[in-house]
Write an enzyme that holds these catalytic residues in place. Structure first.
Site, PDB file in Angstrom:
ATOM      1  N   HIS A 106       7.231  -1.427  -5.910  1.00  0.00           N
ATOM      2  CA  HIS A 106       6.836  -1.401  -4.213  1.00  0.00           C
ATOM      3  C   HIS A 106       5.769  -2.167  -3.808  1.00  0.00           C
ATOM      4  CE1 HIS A 106       4.066   0.801  -6.351  1.00  0.00           C
ATOM      5  NE2 HIS A 106       3.275   0.980  -5.462  1.00  0.00           N
TER       6      HIS A 106
ATOM      7  N   ASP B 229       2.205  -1.680  -1.266  1.00  0.00           N
ATOM      8  CA  ASP B 229       1.549  -0.635  -0.656  1.00  0.00           C
ATOM      9  C   ASP B 229       1.461  -0.686   0.960  1.00  0.00           C
ATOM     10  OD1 ASP B 229       0.968   0.101  -3.078  1.00  0.00           O
ATOM     11  OD2 ASP B 229      -1.108  -0.649  -3.366  1.00  0.00           O
TER      12      ASP B 229
ATOM     13  N   HIS C  12       4.617  -4.744  -6.658  1.00  0.00           N
ATOM     14  CA  HIS C  12       4.003  -4.423  -8.106  1.00  0.00           C
ATOM     15  C   HIS C  12       4.730  -2.937  -8.463  1.00  0.00           C
ATOM     16  CE1 HIS C  12       1.325  -2.721  -5.039  1.00  0.00           C
ATOM     17  NE2 HIS C  12       1.147  -1.564  -5.734  1.00  0.00           N
TER      18      HIS C  12
ATOM     19  N   ARG D 253      -1.343   6.430 -19.991  1.00  0.00           N
ATOM     20  CA  ARG D 253      -2.252   5.482 -19.094  1.00  0.00           C
ATOM     21  C   ARG D 253      -2.592   6.228 -17.894  1.00  0.00           C
ATOM     22  NH1 ARG D 253      -1.058   1.922 -14.409  1.00  0.00           N
ATOM     23  NH2 ARG D 253      -2.492   0.356 -14.585  1.00  0.00           N
TER      24      ARG D 253
HETATM   25  C1  GA4 Z   1       3.071   3.338  -2.481  1.00  0.00           C
HETATM   26  C2  GA4 Z   1       1.592   3.616  -2.281  1.00  0.00           C
HETATM   27  C3  GA4 Z   1       0.858   4.951  -2.600  1.00  0.00           C
HETATM   28  O1  GA4 Z   1       1.133   5.392  -3.661  1.00  0.00           O
HETATM   29  C4  GA4 Z   1       2.051   6.063  -1.608  1.00  0.00           C
HETATM   30  C5  GA4 Z   1       3.561   5.868  -2.181  1.00  0.00           C
HETATM   31  C6  GA4 Z   1       4.526   6.751  -1.512  1.00  0.00           C
HETATM   32  C7  GA4 Z   1       4.772   7.813  -2.232  1.00  0.00           C
HETATM   33  O2  GA4 Z   1       4.675   8.054  -3.461  1.00  0.00           O
HETATM   34  O3  GA4 Z   1       5.214   8.950  -1.632  1.00  0.00           O
HETATM   35  C8  GA4 Z   1       5.543   5.827  -1.199  1.00  0.00           C
HETATM   36  C9  GA4 Z   1       5.318   4.343  -1.662  1.00  0.00           C
HETATM   37  C10 GA4 Z   1       3.668   4.450  -1.613  1.00  0.00           C
HETATM   38  C11 GA4 Z   1       5.835   3.303  -0.656  1.00  0.00           C
HETATM   39  C12 GA4 Z   1       7.002   3.477   0.253  1.00  0.00           C
HETATM   40  C13 GA4 Z   1       7.373   4.994   0.438  1.00  0.00           C
HETATM   41  C14 GA4 Z   1       5.881   5.648   0.450  1.00  0.00           C
HETATM   42  C15 GA4 Z   1       7.040   5.989  -1.873  1.00  0.00           C
HETATM   43  C16 GA4 Z   1       8.024   5.460  -0.935  1.00  0.00           C
HETATM   44  C17 GA4 Z   1       9.340   5.372  -1.177  1.00  0.00           C
HETATM   45  C18 GA4 Z   1       1.467   7.461  -1.519  1.00  0.00           C
HETATM   46  C19 GA4 Z   1       2.033   5.379  -0.411  1.00  0.00           C
HETATM   47  O4  GA4 Z   1       1.529   5.635   0.850  1.00  0.00           O
HETATM   48  O5  GA4 Z   1       3.054   4.512  -0.338  1.00  0.00           O
END
Ligand code: GA4
Length: 334
Positions: free
Chosen positions: A199, A201, A256, A266
């Site tokens: 994904h 951020d 990443h 971890r």
């Molecule tokens: C990635 C970054 C953060 O961990 C997060 C993630 C979020 C989640 O885990 O609920 C997301 C992911 C993150 C990217 C796209 C969307 C939202 C899962 C997902 C499928 C909390 C965020 O803000 O985006």
């Protein structure tokens, strides 16, 4: 960046090959300010990732937050579940997947608003005020670090208002999150799995640190995975989608993922600096030129966040916000 080895994406479980890590650009924040600004800009253009030392976050603040996190994950599952389910905040334990990436991670996801921290601490710790103060201190310190880095970026990019980026996460209504991930060790079969799937951020800037167990991999090119060496003395910083948009595509929000090794546990802590929900995201005028026309249409963080959260992990969300008036603009992203 010194490239030592690369791995190509493979389905879960990831083959247990000998993975050598790379050296991300390491930036000493105590060095000459204009040099630091240039180094940060170059790192964000080339890799979207870099590490910082002499970052000003006190060791004691980090140690206390880490201890609170260890205390939480050591609890029996039933107790941890009192802080969940994560929708989106609280304790979660989920398999996240894309292209066969099945995740194996437990986490705490929290909003960084002090009121929300006070509320959530009650279900996280037997000593809520201790957890709350450790987290408030940590968030205050990493937010300061994030703002300092964003100011250095603006200076390095010759943006007239040096607080153009940082003022978004200084806003009292900022929508920044804090996430603690725990990739537990398990069994004894020495397998490597994807703990948190591919994904990017969605926010502005991420400030990450982990214990000395590796697992983070970045993918600057499609299908290629480069491991990042763990380094508990440094913070790893990465550009989020919103900063890519605010730099009109000059900085890259790189995909990443995190692997988990069955033999070692971890733990990582990530601060995701985000604007207020109603804040309008647009590039400062200095980022838009005739040679580099505006790539993205203006949008609010609420709008972008809703899109990001409605898609699957791995989808390219920023593409949906490209200015479609001129197809030539899209080529700039290639
Ligand atoms: C990635 C970054 C953060 O961990 C997060 C993630 C979020 C989640 O885990 O609920 C997301 C992911 C993150 C990217 C796209 C969307 C939202 C899962 C997902 C499928 C909390 C965020 O803000 O985006």
């Amino acid at each position: 960046m010194q490239l030592i080895a690369m791995v190509v994406a493979s389905p879960n479980p990831v083959r247990n090959e000998k993975i050598l890590a790379i050296d991300l650009p390491m930036i000493d924040l105590s060095a000459d300010r204009s040099e630091v600004g240039k180094l940060i800009v170059r790192a964000c253009e080339e890799y979207g990732f870099f590490k910082v030392i002499n970052h000003g976050v006190p060791e004691g603040v980090i140690a206390e937050m880490e201890q609170e996190s260890v205390n939480f994950f050591e609890k029996p599952l039933a107790e941890k579940q009192r802080a969940g389910p994560a929708n989106p905040f609280g304790y979660g334990c989920k398999n996240i997947g894309f292209n066969g990436d099945m995740g194996e991670v437990e986490f705490l996801l929290l909003h960084t608003n002090p009121l929300s921290i006070a509320q959530r601490s009650k279900s996280i710790s037997n000593d809520p005020s201790k957890f709350g103060s450790a987290m408030n201190n940590y968030i205050r310190a990493v937010r300061e670090l994030a703002c300092e880095i964003l100011d250095l970026m603006a200076e390095g990019l010759w943006v007239r208002d040096p607080s153009y980026f940082s003022k978004m996460i200084r806003d009292v209504e900022n929508d920044s999150f804090f996430r603690i991930n725990h990739y537990p060790s398990c069994c004894n079969n020495n397998t490597t799995r994807v703990g948190f799937g591919e994904h990017s951020d969605p926010q502005i800037l991420t400030i990450l640190r982990s214990n000395d167990v590796g697992g983070l991999q970045i993918s600057p090119d499609h299908g290629v995975w480069i491991p990042v060496a763990p380094d508990s003395a440094a913070f790893c910083v990465n550009v989020g989608d919103v900063l890519q948009a605010m730099t009109n595509g000059r900085f890259v929000s790189v995909r990443h993922r995190a692997l988990s090794y069955s033999s070692q546990s971890r733990m990582s802590m990530a601060y995701f600096g985000a604007p207020a929900l109603q804040a309008r995201v647009s590039a400062p005028p200095e980022m838009v030129t005739t040679n580099r026309p505006s790539l993205y249409r203006p949008f609010t963080w609420a709008e972008y966040k809703a899109t990001a959260y409605s898609l699957s992990l791995g989808d390219n969300r920023l593409d949906l916000f490209i200015n479609c008036k001129d197809d030539d603009h899209k080529k700039l992203l290639d």
